[in-house]
Design a protein around this motif. Sequence first.
Motif, PDB file in Angstrom:
ATOM      1  N   ARG A  16       0.681  -1.062   0.020  1.00  0.00           N
ATOM      2  CA  ARG A  16       0.107   0.191  -0.210  1.00  0.00           C
ATOM      3  C   ARG A  16       0.876   1.008   0.683  1.00  0.00           C
ATOM      4  O   ARG A  16       0.475   2.131  -0.460  1.00  0.00           O
ATOM      5  N   ALA A  17       2.130   1.331   0.656  1.00  0.00           N
ATOM      6  CA  ALA A  17       2.657   2.301   0.349  1.00  0.00           C
ATOM      7  C   ALA A  17       3.695   2.670  -0.516  1.00  0.00           C
ATOM      8  O   ALA A  17       3.527   3.545  -1.281  1.00  0.00           O
ATOM      9  N   PHE A  18       4.356   1.552  -0.943  1.00  0.00           N
ATOM     10  CA  PHE A  18       4.574   2.074  -2.798  1.00  0.00           C
ATOM     11  C   PHE A  18       4.041   1.580  -3.759  1.00  0.00           C
ATOM     12  O   PHE A  18       4.349   2.560  -4.727  1.00  0.00           O
ATOM     13  N   ASP A  19       2.581   1.186  -3.888  1.00  0.00           N
ATOM     14  CA  ASP A  19       1.665   1.078  -5.211  1.00  0.00           C
ATOM     15  C   ASP A  19       0.389   2.144  -3.922  1.00  0.00           C
ATOM     16  O   ASP A  19      -0.908   1.908  -4.792  1.00  0.00           O
ATOM     17  N   HIS A  20       0.905   3.209  -4.056  1.00  0.00           N
ATOM     18  CA  HIS A  20      -0.294   4.063  -3.728  1.00  0.00           C
ATOM     19  C   HIS A  20      -1.058   4.995  -4.411  1.00  0.00           C
ATOM     20  O   HIS A  20      -2.219   5.409  -3.577  1.00  0.00           O
ATOM     21  N   ASP A  21      -0.741   4.511  -5.774  1.00  0.00           N
ATOM     22  CA  ASP A  21      -1.598   5.368  -6.659  1.00  0.00           C
ATOM     23  C   ASP A  21      -2.598   3.964  -7.405  1.00  0.00           C
ATOM     24  O   ASP A  21      -3.711   4.744  -7.753  1.00  0.00           O
ATOM     25  N   LYS A  22      -2.179   3.175  -7.054  1.00  0.00           N
ATOM     26  CA  LYS A  22      -3.009   2.120  -7.329  1.00  0.00           C
ATOM     27  C   LYS A  22      -3.978   0.902  -5.793  1.00  0.00           C
ATOM     28  O   LYS A  22      -3.557   0.999  -4.943  1.00  0.00           O
ATOM     29  N   GLU A  23      -5.320   1.129  -6.163  1.00  0.00           N
ATOM     30  CA  GLU A  23      -6.128   0.800  -5.465  1.00  0.00           C
ATOM     31  C   GLU A  23      -5.644  -0.538  -5.427  1.00  0.00           C
ATOM     32  O   GLU A  23      -6.104  -1.335  -6.523  1.00  0.00           O
ATOM     33  N   LEU A  24      -5.577  -1.696  -4.246  1.00  0.00           N
ATOM     34  CA  LEU A  24      -5.347  -3.030  -4.722  1.00  0.00           C
ATOM     35  C   LEU A  24      -6.621  -3.360  -3.426  1.00  0.00           C
ATOM     36  O   LEU A  24      -6.542  -3.476  -3.277  1.00  0.00           O
TER      37      LEU A  24
END
Length: 81
Positions: A16-24
Motif C-alpha cells: 500500500r505504501a509503494f503502490d499508493h496510486d493503485k487501489e489493491l
Amino acid sequence: RLDREEVFRLAAHLLRAFDHDKELTEEEVHLTQERLVQQLDLDHDSLISFEEFFPWYSQVAEQHWRLQHGEQEREEEEESR
C-alpha cells in the motif's frame, strides 16, 4: 524472526505504501503475501530470519528510494521548464 502473520502485515503495508496510486484488492494483497512468504522462507520453517529477510528488504528499499527520487527529479525538471 518474523512469523507468517508478521510477514503478511509487513507485505500489506509495503504494498500500500509503494503502490499508493493503485487501489489493491484484498485478493491481490493476499496473493502477494503468499508469494513473499514462499520466496523468503528459504529453510521452510514458517519463520523468516534476518538472513532471509534482509537481502530482499534492502533491494525493495533501494528500488523504492530510486523511484521516489527519480520522480522528484522529473518533477523538478518539469517545473524549471
